[in-house]
Write a protein that holds these residues in place. Structure first.
Motif, PDB file in Angstrom:
ATOM      1  N   LEU A 168       0.800  -1.225   0.000  1.00 21.17           N
ATOM      2  CA  LEU A 168       0.000   0.000   0.000  1.00 21.17           C
ATOM      3  C   LEU A 168       0.830   1.272   0.000  1.00 21.17           C
ATOM      4  O   LEU A 168       0.286   2.359  -0.214  1.00 21.17           O
ATOM      5  CB  LEU A 168      -0.899   0.026   1.251  1.00 21.17           C
ATOM      6  CG  LEU A 168      -1.768  -1.204   1.514  1.00 21.17           C
ATOM      7  CD1 LEU A 168      -2.510  -1.031   2.838  1.00 21.17           C
ATOM      8  CD2 LEU A 168      -2.751  -1.413   0.376  1.00 21.17           C
ATOM      9  N   LYS A 171       0.513   4.170  -2.440  1.00 17.43           N
ATOM     10  CA  LYS A 171      -0.843   4.721  -2.550  1.00 17.43           C
ATOM     11  C   LYS A 171      -1.512   4.340  -3.868  1.00 17.43           C
ATOM     12  O   LYS A 171      -1.885   5.189  -4.675  1.00 17.43           O
ATOM     13  CB  LYS A 171      -0.813   6.239  -2.384  1.00 17.43           C
ATOM     14  CG  LYS A 171      -0.275   6.697  -1.024  1.00 17.43           C
ATOM     15  CD  LYS A 171      -0.302   8.201  -0.875  1.00 17.43           C
ATOM     16  CE  LYS A 171       0.238   8.624   0.494  1.00 17.43           C
ATOM     17  NZ  LYS A 171       0.246  10.101   0.666  1.00 17.43           N
ATOM     18  N   VAL A 175      -6.040  -2.238  -5.185  1.00 21.49           N
ATOM     19  CA  VAL A 175      -5.294  -3.180  -4.351  1.00 21.49           C
ATOM     20  C   VAL A 175      -5.888  -4.571  -4.569  1.00 21.49           C
ATOM     21  O   VAL A 175      -7.097  -4.776  -4.415  1.00 21.49           O
ATOM     22  CB  VAL A 175      -5.376  -2.798  -2.858  1.00 21.49           C
ATOM     23  CG1 VAL A 175      -4.733  -3.878  -1.997  1.00 21.49           C
ATOM     24  CG2 VAL A 175      -4.700  -1.453  -2.624  1.00 21.49           C
ATOM     25  N   LEU A 199      -9.512   1.568   3.253  1.00 20.27           N
ATOM     26  CA  LEU A 199      -9.071   1.776   1.876  1.00 20.27           C
ATOM     27  C   LEU A 199     -10.244   2.146   0.980  1.00 20.27           C
ATOM     28  O   LEU A 199     -10.170   3.074   0.165  1.00 20.27           O
ATOM     29  CB  LEU A 199      -8.382   0.519   1.346  1.00 20.27           C
ATOM     30  CG  LEU A 199      -6.978   0.212   1.875  1.00 20.27           C
ATOM     31  CD1 LEU A 199      -6.549  -1.182   1.421  1.00 20.27           C
ATOM     32  CD2 LEU A 199      -5.973   1.249   1.399  1.00 20.27           C
ATOM     33  N   THR A 204     -10.103   3.774  -2.699  1.00 14.89           N
ATOM     34  CA  THR A 204      -9.315   2.705  -3.319  1.00 14.89           C
ATOM     35  C   THR A 204     -10.213   1.513  -3.634  1.00 14.89           C
ATOM     36  O   THR A 204     -11.057   1.136  -2.816  1.00 14.89           O
ATOM     37  CB  THR A 204      -8.182   2.258  -2.382  1.00 14.89           C
ATOM     38  OG1 THR A 204      -7.389   3.389  -2.034  1.00 14.89           O
ATOM     39  CG2 THR A 204      -7.306   1.204  -3.040  1.00 14.89           C
TER      40      THR A 204
END
Length: 334
Positions: A168, A171, A175, A199, A204
């Protein structure tokens, strides 16, 4: 972590101009992969919206890892297409992706912050910035006391957390975690669930594979079920659960009486309770019969089917039993 993703050219975070033309983070259509005479993945279709927490469920050996590796561009599909943020060559946007493989691996003699910085450098993050961010992340996730410790001095759970933070540290916008809960105790599993939620709150997109259904049920709005290299279901967790009718659980003061004829023929005993599917006519006619028949209702609850029951219905009992097995099958992969 020297895989194909690490070979993107140096530059900004993505290496290419960010795509904003699609609302999908991942789109995979008709993915097929063979290893020799073995057909490991058989026409997988998956779409993951941006900002989602998306689960890929299936027993070990079902094709989850092979599917993720094709999506990432680590291996190429024999058939089908895959796109990440609209890009059909995932290597070009490697710096927008964080990937935690199922096979964990860190250099034992490396300090924790150096390990995180090293992983970030594989995605174009300068080492000094990686160390700074690594120390901040370790502090944030309760490992501030271990920033200067070597990997070999950490517990297994702490080392896995360090590798996750290395995934991570640059950034990423996406993911991808392959069996991230494997080997973690209950406390660290809870921490990881919290991190995944955070996240997603930060925008994300998170996609993870698992053979433990309750993680997906707690975290995901959408899932894909993989069994035997195929995807018999991909979509909303709620829709999957709604494939099964709600279950009624009834306890009465009286064991017998005219009210018994109101129970469905399929009603079975579970201890002191009757258990049966909610009738198509709803609960009101049944309640009326129970009251008029002097059943003496102690308790009555209507319970929706869980994701596990939906999985059994969709993928079959054998796949569900394999999900619960502690003996992992060997998935054919590159």
């Amino acid at each position: 972590m020297s895989d194909v993703l690490d070979q993107a050219p140096h530059g900004d975070k993505s290496g290419v101009k960010p795509d904003t033309s699609t609302e999908l983070a991942i789109e995979a259509r008709g993915l097929v992969k063979r290893f020799g005479d073995t057909l490991a993945v058989r026409g997988v279709d998956i779409t993951v919206p941006r900002g989602a927490i998306y689960g890929i469920l299936g027993p070990n050996g079902a094709g989850k890892t092979t599917t993720l590796r094709m999506i990432l561009g680590i291996i190429d599909p024999d058939e089908g297409v895959r796109r990440i943020f609209g890009e059909d060559r995932p290597q070009r946007i490697a710096r927008r992706i964080g990937y935690l493989p199922e096979e964990r691996g860190l250099y034992p003699a490396m300090k924790a912050t150096d390990a995180i910085a090293f992983m970030g450098s594989l995605r174009g993050l300068p080492r000094a910035e990686g160390r700074r961010r690594g120390a901040e992340l370790m502090e944030q996730y309760g490992l501030g006391h271990a920033v200067d410790k070597k990997i070999k001095e950490l517990s297994k759970g702490m080392a896995q957390t360090v590798q996750l933070l290395g995934t991570l540290v640059h950034k990423p916008d996406l993911v991808i975690l392959d069996e991230p809960f494997s080997g973690l105790d209950a406390i660290n599993q809870g921490k990881l669930e919290g991190l995944i939620r955070q996240l997603a709150e930060d925008g994300t997109t998170v996609i993870f594979s698992t053979h433990v259904i309750h993680h997906a049920e707690r975290l995901c709005s959408d899932v894909a079920i993989i069994a035997g290299g195929k995807v018999p279901y991909a979509g909303s967790v709620e829709v999957a659960r709604d494939r099964l009718p709600p279950q009624v659980r009834l306890e009465t003061k009286n064991d017998d009486g005219p009210w018994r004829s109101a129970l469905p023929a399929s009603a079975t005993r579970d201890g002191a309770a009757w258990v049966f599917e909610l009738p198509e006519s709803g609960i009101e006619p049944l309640l009326r019969s129970l009251i008029e028949g002097n059943a003496g209702i102690r308790s009555l609850s209507i319970e929706r089917a869980g994701l596990h029951d939906a999985f059994v219905t969709i993928a079959g009992e054998a796949a569900a039993q394999a999900m619960q097995s502690d003996e992992p099958a060997q998935e054919v992969s590159a």
